[in-house]
Design a protein around this motif. Sequence first.
Motif, PDB file in Angstrom:
ATOM      1  N   GLU A 188       6.547   3.627  -4.413  1.00  0.00           N
ATOM      2  CA  GLU A 188       5.182   3.450  -3.920  1.00  0.00           C
ATOM      3  C   GLU A 188       5.175   2.916  -2.494  1.00  0.00           C
ATOM      4  OE1 GLU A 188       2.228   1.742  -6.542  1.00  0.00           O
ATOM      5  OE2 GLU A 188       3.466   2.159  -8.300  1.00  0.00           O
ATOM      6  N   LEU A 189       5.950   1.857  -2.274  1.00  0.00           N
ATOM      7  CA  LEU A 189       5.993   1.229  -0.950  1.00  0.00           C
ATOM      8  C   LEU A 189       7.444   0.915  -0.598  1.00  0.00           C
ATOM      9  CD1 LEU A 189       3.140  -1.418  -1.422  1.00  0.00           C
ATOM     10  CD2 LEU A 189       2.989   0.665  -0.044  1.00  0.00           C
ATOM     11  N   SER A 190       7.821   1.231   0.610  1.00  0.00           N
ATOM     12  CA  SER A 190       9.180   0.890   1.040  1.00  0.00           C
ATOM     13  C   SER A 190       9.242  -0.613   1.312  1.00  0.00           C
ATOM     14  CB  SER A 190       9.519   1.659   2.311  1.00  0.00           C
ATOM     15  OG  SER A 190       8.704   1.179   3.369  1.00  0.00           O
ATOM     16  N   GLY A 191      10.445  -1.120   1.325  1.00  0.00           N
ATOM     17  CA  GLY A 191      10.626  -2.545   1.600  1.00  0.00           C
ATOM     18  C   GLY A 191      10.004  -2.909   2.943  1.00  0.00           C
ATOM     19  N   ALA A 192      10.125  -2.031   3.931  1.00  0.00           N
ATOM     20  CA  ALA A 192       9.596  -2.329   5.254  1.00  0.00           C
ATOM     21  C   ALA A 192       8.079  -2.443   5.224  1.00  0.00           C
ATOM     22  CB  ALA A 192      10.031  -1.235   6.230  1.00  0.00           C
ATOM     23  N   GLY A 200      -0.382   0.121  -9.638  1.00  0.00           N
ATOM     24  CA  GLY A 200       1.002   0.533  -9.825  1.00  0.00           C
ATOM     25  C   GLY A 200       1.855  -0.695  -9.568  1.00  0.00           C
ATOM     26  N   SER A 201       2.970  -0.523  -8.926  1.00  0.00           N
ATOM     27  CA  SER A 201       3.837  -1.658  -8.634  1.00  0.00           C
ATOM     28  C   SER A 201       4.074  -1.775  -7.141  1.00  0.00           C
ATOM     29  CB  SER A 201       5.177  -1.503  -9.378  1.00  0.00           C
ATOM     30  OG  SER A 201       5.005  -1.766 -10.748  1.00  0.00           O
ATOM     31  N   PHE A 202       3.619  -2.869  -6.578  1.00  0.00           N
ATOM     32  CA  PHE A 202       3.824  -3.139  -5.166  1.00  0.00           C
ATOM     33  C   PHE A 202       5.318  -3.154  -4.846  1.00  0.00           C
ATOM     34  CE2 PHE A 202       4.053  -5.980  -1.415  1.00  0.00           C
ATOM     35  CZ  PHE A 202       2.970  -5.554  -0.650  1.00  0.00           C
ATOM     36  N   LEU A 203       6.107  -3.533  -5.862  1.00  0.00           N
ATOM     37  CA  LEU A 203       7.550  -3.665  -5.626  1.00  0.00           C
ATOM     38  C   LEU A 203       8.317  -2.374  -5.902  1.00  0.00           C
ATOM     39  CD1 LEU A 203       8.176  -7.225  -7.180  1.00  0.00           C
ATOM     40  CD2 LEU A 203       7.581  -6.615  -4.816  1.00  0.00           C
ATOM     41  N   ASP A 254      16.343  -9.079  -4.890  1.00  0.00           N
ATOM     42  CA  ASP A 254      16.445  -8.397  -3.606  1.00  0.00           C
ATOM     43  C   ASP A 254      15.088  -7.935  -3.091  1.00  0.00           C
ATOM     44  OD1 ASP A 254      16.496  -6.650  -5.852  1.00  0.00           O
ATOM     45  OD2 ASP A 254      17.056  -4.999  -4.490  1.00  0.00           O
ATOM     46  N   ARG A 255      14.171  -7.719  -3.997  1.00  0.00           N
ATOM     47  CA  ARG A 255      12.841  -7.331  -3.535  1.00  0.00           C
ATOM     48  C   ARG A 255      11.981  -8.563  -3.234  1.00  0.00           C
ATOM     49  NH1 ARG A 255      13.666  -3.169  -7.861  1.00  0.00           N
ATOM     50  NH2 ARG A 255      13.293  -1.113  -6.957  1.00  0.00           N
ATOM     51  N   LEU A 256      12.220  -9.654  -3.939  1.00  0.00           N
ATOM     52  CA  LEU A 256      11.365 -10.828  -3.788  1.00  0.00           C
ATOM     53  C   LEU A 256      11.718 -11.629  -2.542  1.00  0.00           C
ATOM     54  CD1 LEU A 256      11.181 -12.184  -7.470  1.00  0.00           C
ATOM     55  CD2 LEU A 256       9.484 -10.771  -6.252  1.00  0.00           C
ATOM     56  N   ILE A 285       3.136  -5.576   5.336  1.00  0.00           N
ATOM     57  CA  ILE A 285       1.845  -5.943   4.758  1.00  0.00           C
ATOM     58  C   ILE A 285       1.742  -7.445   4.600  1.00  0.00           C
ATOM     59  CG2 ILE A 285       0.444  -5.795   2.668  1.00  0.00           C
ATOM     60  CD1 ILE A 285       1.525  -2.891   2.344  1.00  0.00           C
ATOM     61  N   VAL A 286       2.762  -8.047   3.993  1.00  0.00           N
ATOM     62  CA  VAL A 286       2.690  -9.495   3.757  1.00  0.00           C
ATOM     63  C   VAL A 286       2.651 -10.233   5.097  1.00  0.00           C
ATOM     64  CG1 VAL A 286       3.860 -11.490   2.744  1.00  0.00           C
ATOM     65  CG2 VAL A 286       3.787  -9.334   1.500  1.00  0.00           C
TER      66      VAL A 286
END
Lengths: 582, 582, 350, 350
Positions: D122-126, D115-118, D153-155, D131-132
């Motif tokens: 699927e995944l919240s910014g937090a 899917g899309s990690f961003l 803003d996501r990157l 994870i990273v």
Amino acid sequence: MTQFFEVTRRDGPARLGTVRLDDPLQTPGRVDDALVDAGSEWVTDRSVDPTSDALTVLPHRAFPAGTPTDIQTTFDEPTADYDAPTAAVVTPETARDRGTDAYVLSGAPAVDRDARAIVDRVVAVREAIPSDTALYLPGLATPRLVATLAYAGADLFDADRAVVAGRQGRYLTVEGSRRLQDLTDLPCACSACRSATPDTFDRDDCVTHNVAALDAAIATVRQRIHEGRLRDYLEGQSKQARWLAEAIERLDDTDYLEQRTPLVRNASMTATGDATLRRVEIRRFAERVAERFSARLSETAVLVPCSATKPYGDSPSHGQFRGAIDYRAHKVSLTSPLGVVPQELELTYPAQHYDTVVTGSWTDTEVAVVADALERYLRAQEYERVIAHVPADYRPIVERATRDLDLPIVWTADETHPRDQSALDRLDEALAGQERYRKRARQHAIVRSIADYQFGAGAGDAIFEDLSVQSFHPKLRAHASDGTQLAAVVPEYGTLALSLAGARRWLDADVPTLTATIDDFVPHGSVLAPGVVDADPAIRVGDEVVFEGPSAFAVGRATMSGPEMAASTRGIACEVRHVETR
Amino acid sequence: MTQFFEVTRRDGPARLGTVRLDDPLQTPGRVDDALVDAGSEWVTDRSVDPTSDALTVLPHRAFPAGTPTDIQTTFDEPTADYDAPTAAVVTPETARDRGTDAYVLSGAPAVDRDARAIVDRVVAVREAIPSDTALYLPGLATPRLVATLAYAGADLFDADRAVVAGRQGRYLTVEGSRRLQDLTDLPCACSACRSATPDTFDRDDCVTHNVAALDAAIATVRQRIHEGRLRDYLEGQSKQARWLAEAIERLDDTDYLEQRTPLVRNASMTATGDATLRRVEIRRFAERVAERFSARLSETAVLVPCSATKPYGDSPSHGQFRGAIDYRAHKVSLTSPLGVVPQELELTYPAQHYDTVVTGSWTDTEVAVVADALERYLRAQEYERVIAHVPADYRPIVERATRDLDLPIVWTADETHPRDQSALDRLDEALAGQERYRKRARQHAIVRSIADYQFGAGAGDAIFEDLSVQSFHPKLRAHASDGTQLAAVVPEYGTLALSLAGARRWLDADVPTLTATIDDFVPHGSVLAPGVVDADPAIRVGDEVVFEGPSAFAVGRATMSGPEMAASTRGIACEVRHVETR
Amino acid sequence: MSQGRPDATNAFNGVMREIRARNDEQYDPREPIRVWTDEDLTPDGVRTSLTAVLNTGGCRWARAGGCTMCGYVAESVPDGEVASEDILAQIDAIAAHEADALDEPAPLVKLYTSGSFLDERELSGATRKAIVERFGDRERVLVESLPEFITADRLDPLAAIGPQIDIAVGLETASDRIRQECINKVFTFEEFAAASEVAADADVGIKAYLLLKPPFLSEREALADAVESVRRCADHAHTVSVNPTNVQQYTLVEDLYHADGYRPPWLWSVASVLERTADTDAIVVSDPVGKGSDRGPHNCGECDDLVARAIEDFDRRQEPAVFDEVDCDCEQTWKEVLDRERSYGMVLDA
Amino acid sequence: MSQGRPDATNAFNGVMREIRARNDEQYDPREPIRVWTDEDLTPDGVRTSLTAVLNTGGCRWARAGGCTMCGYVAESVPDGEVASEDILAQIDAIAAHEADALDEPAPLVKLYTSGSFLDERELSGATRKAIVERFGDRERVLVESLPEFITADRLDPLAAIGPQIDIAVGLETASDRIRQECINKVFTFEEFAAASEVAADADVGIKAYLLLKPPFLSEREALADAVESVRRCADHAHTVSVNPTNVQQYTLVEDLYHADGYRPPWLWSVASVLERTADTDAIVVSDPVGKGSDRGPHNCGECDDLVARAIEDFDRRQEPAVFDEVDCDCEQTWKEVLDRERSYGMVLDA
């Protein structure tokens, strides 16, 4: 409209034809170099060169085998019209009249080794597209398979599969496929095989061989269609793999095949196995004898064995039977695969056209088929007595056929051969005191029985209510009492050829008439398909057909089936025998 | 004595061989250039060049077909002996061992198109001359006919007929003969055909073609013999003419064929017609199941349909049946053409080697054959109950088989497919409460049943009175209770391979032992035919054979029939598995 | 009479008697078996001929068994005896036929007997004399005989009557082995040569009849034998007639033919014999009976008439170039058969 | 999102939903779908890699229908929602796997999500950040996303953590038509190029994923499309990964495959794409999943391992000469298929 393809000859569902390019292409044939693919629109938009002399596959979104119907429906688009030889890519789901000369069955390679798919997909497309267009099965043809495909109605093939198989080291013959490393011999006549040994034979040789073997197989198919004997060949080929045998069995049960099987055929058939019993021609004969024939000559039937010589009447054995019967009973021959052949129908196709094994051993299937045919036959007639003048190996057949019937059976030949003088004497004795019918009665019965067989039960009495027969067997001519000729027996086929007067009586009679409506013209020699406005769908190749149009009334013999003559835009629909201007 | 010919492989009565000239000639093959005719003594006395490397036809008075026996007897002379490759001219009347390497059937061309003559004359000569000599049929070979001739035991042919036919404008193929003027296509892959059109094709071309077509046909025969599949090919060829079909039918009824048919064969067979039902392998299987098999596992038989997958046990359907039966009954498969296959014999040739049409429509012959086999089988066993877990189209078979038997029949699958869960549930239910046998009992039954099948009724109990089975299906090993190995199941053929201890038990058992007496030597690897002093005439290729000689006791598998190993002067008679010095 | 292989003779005679026994036809002793007119080349040129087959009770040798290809015994009277007066009645019938068919009497008269005209058991000396006298005004009279009956005492009375007398001798082949063992005819070439001397002394001519293609021989063997035989005959006969076998009823040859073990010779073979022996001193002719039919000498069916006409032409002109004119695809077939057919592989072109 | 042919998208989605409905497997939301270690070529050289497929509730597009060749939706949790704590539990499992498999932490970490990690859904910014950060000591971390979620803003928050961030984009093909109408993926090349600009601005790398051989294309069409796509991608990504189709369960491709209407690409085609695009600026690699099996990219069975090893070698060295070393008879078969197979005549080498 089909301008660049013409069917020139038919053998059941198989056809010979020509793709009318500058260098005409005989079909069934390989289209390879004569084809130009405008390309797939899955990739991008495509254009067509309308001046090309090649057969152009129009821009397509081809659906591989397994493509869901919804996807096909979504991408199914109308086909553009060009004044050039064109082919449209179709599937069983999207096949319909698209105005092209040819049709490409998308995903054809997937039908290999799949008897059900061969029959279902190829026949489905063949039935959905006009009969006077060519069907191309890309990437599928192998030497073993082409005959079956042609029989299913395919016209065009290519060398793709044969070449790729050669590159894979697969050696193809009409028998099937072998791996190069399994060859201890090179079982082929081609130059690559004759100039090599299995040790030196490489994949280049194998490609050369495979293409030569494919060409030879296709040429065999064409030759066989020309001879009207493709089916015999197929029955042999069906030993090469069980799925080939199964494909024939499945085809035998289709209306598709029935509609395309001619009434008569000027070719012999080899009857050497149960596959023959399933042939449309054989079933049709049995069916018509059971449902249409009525015995007119005598209340005594004499059952006799068939003869290897055809027609039976020309054989020495039947000469002896005729002598002993001496016009006092009705001769009925028992035979596999036909079942029952009354004496009036001994000329009628395929009664004088089949060649069968005469070892005198019957398979159980043959016993069952012949016994069932005999039982049906005897139930339909009103004999008072049956004389079984048959050898001992026929006894189970006659007993099985008559066990539920209330008919006295006299056995005259089961202890000696029917041709033994003692047997003939017993036959003569069994008929002692029986009234003799006249030669004229026999001739009348032949004409009327053939009419029943050909036109339907009761047709003989209806069309030939008053009858005077002239000339000699087998070339009988039927006249009305006022002298007008009504019909003539065609000795090669044992059918009736009608005169205009005969045709009118057929129209008036209380049996279905096979008629076709034609445009406003007066046909000479033949009626071309485009001139046919409508035709009875029951018409089969070889049938007598009455043609009616604003300017003409005619009778002739069909060279296409009714649906085909109604739909075709090219080709001869019928050979006209007599015509009258209106 | 035969020094210059050797048989290298067999496929029933057909053989591959070599004429050992400087340039060895493979057989079946064309002898043309390799032959020198010393000449006819009807004209004058002749002499022989004993240094020739060619195969020399010794001086002869050849008798054409139709020569009265008295004339033949008067002129029949003894044959001189040369230390060179020689052939003697013979007829069915004068054929006997003449010490030559090859025999020429005089008047061979007369057998063409005559099924009776093909079988009677060729087989008569083949049986009268030693089996390790070559049979040459001069002036007869055509592409259509060679396979049948090779099957009848012929080894050598020539191009004479093909060349003369070409000169006559007769175009030969495996399908038969056509007149040049009737060709609309050139249905062949040879260079002459591929480089001409029917219009340009002349009689020189026709000669070239005919010879190429003949060579291809002979190579096909060799390849098929090598594969053990000549018979399948012949059944297809038999569609080409009724007399070819008749010749096969006649051959099928000869002891000649039975004697030459192997017990097992490492090749599949295509079963697609009634001709298959007459095959020796098929009849033999049915016969042995009927006469030798006894059911040991359960008093309940479950009849099931066969599967396309072979062996049946590996198919999903039989996996389901096995699950539902769960060791509570004896599974018996019904199948055409084999008839009845008890679960113990599913590996046994040809039960796992045939490939049949599975359209689900039975011919009457198949119904009769399978029903008869089933009735015979059920009469021979002592079941208390039969569960018919078969689809509706099998019902007539089971009913016909059991109508005269006093056996309760439970139908568990005739309303739904046998693989439907509801049907499987009914089967499970029908077996509720039935005692389960152990896996070991099933393994014992397999070993003993194969022994019965292979060695005769009762052999299983006699040879394997005490038994301990090791390893896993299908590679079972049979040991005595003291641990000595007696035999192993050969998974490819479903037969038993005996150890020396097993062979001794076979000798002691109250069933016929297939034994051969050998000279004073200890065989290693194989026994050559000249070493065989005498052999049981019942030995067939593939049979277990016990060899006894002054110095050795051995067991192995026959690669020749008993009569052949007793009479041959060349070739391997048997592959020896175990040997013991005496 | 030679007795090279009496066992063979016995076997053949036994077999032939059996075969002939299948025939039960009967003939009228007062009618000749056949009579026809034609044109023949004689040493004096081409002449109109009157030919008849007399019924003289038939060939005695055939009654014992006889030749493998000859069915004429079948055409004889039941008890094998025909009275002199019956014979003369046959002569009357022959004359009547001639009167019908021709404007003037034929200069050449040929009388065959399916036996020996000179055999006392068939015809008495008086009958023989009476018959020839009936044709006393003709140029040439030919009668048939085995060599053994060709003696001065029988020839002289006939030679004295007027017409040139010719004796037709059925030599069949110059090979004694083939004559005895394939044809079952039991005199030798030496006996024939000697008889020819006797005839020459009596001023009587000899016409030798050869058989092209006895049974058991391949086409090539038969052709070679015929050519060799013509050459050897030429010293002992003024005319040699090459007769290609036709399949006659109730013969051994017919049995072989029905079993596909015999094919009559090709007309190309007849032509080839004539062509290859055109350089001999004798007149060499051939009148292929049954030509073009399956039972007679034949080619492919297309060219039979053409080749037969060339043979006829050759018969009159003795000019081998006549055969250059005829051509057919089947000549190659015939050459292939010559090359390939072996006596153990007959019939190759079935 | 492009709407070139909404009818096609509807049809594909309908069909794909039906196909996927046949699957009834369920997955544990606390376990990653797959995890493995390998060696990968990065812009900085070959590095040991830790790769994981996270279960993030699966591709939302796939739930609507999805791509014709992709079966990963099947490997998602039942209700399509995975809690953040569960995701972090997956990360723990991944780390544990790495500790078992490797002596030291992998410099390269790749996290796929099907899917899309961003994608916020699927995944919240937090969670993304957490994870990273778990891999903050690594050289490079790759995550997967559709172009639409690639925004500054996501990157930025991720780029700030430490490791070089790469975004894997499943472009599949540079052809918008093929992407939409064969693959049923609904963004445009233009959108991809724009996202690539956004990433470059954020100092984030782009790795483009291409599909070699979508359904409905012949081998040659597929090959040509892949070569063209690589060339067009090279300007917008530092690495291009060419992924030959493997036949995944519960996909349209699998339906075609079972009906003999689809064959995965030849390994020769993979090699050919790499060889012909070796001159581009980007790193071009391929890791053929299922190579050598019937459902994966394969050659004749004899040479599959050899060619696969050459591809692996190329992946590290980017040296087209590696393909000169491999040779097999089947290369000719492949060339013949390229020449002859039409999209209406598939599968030609069955």
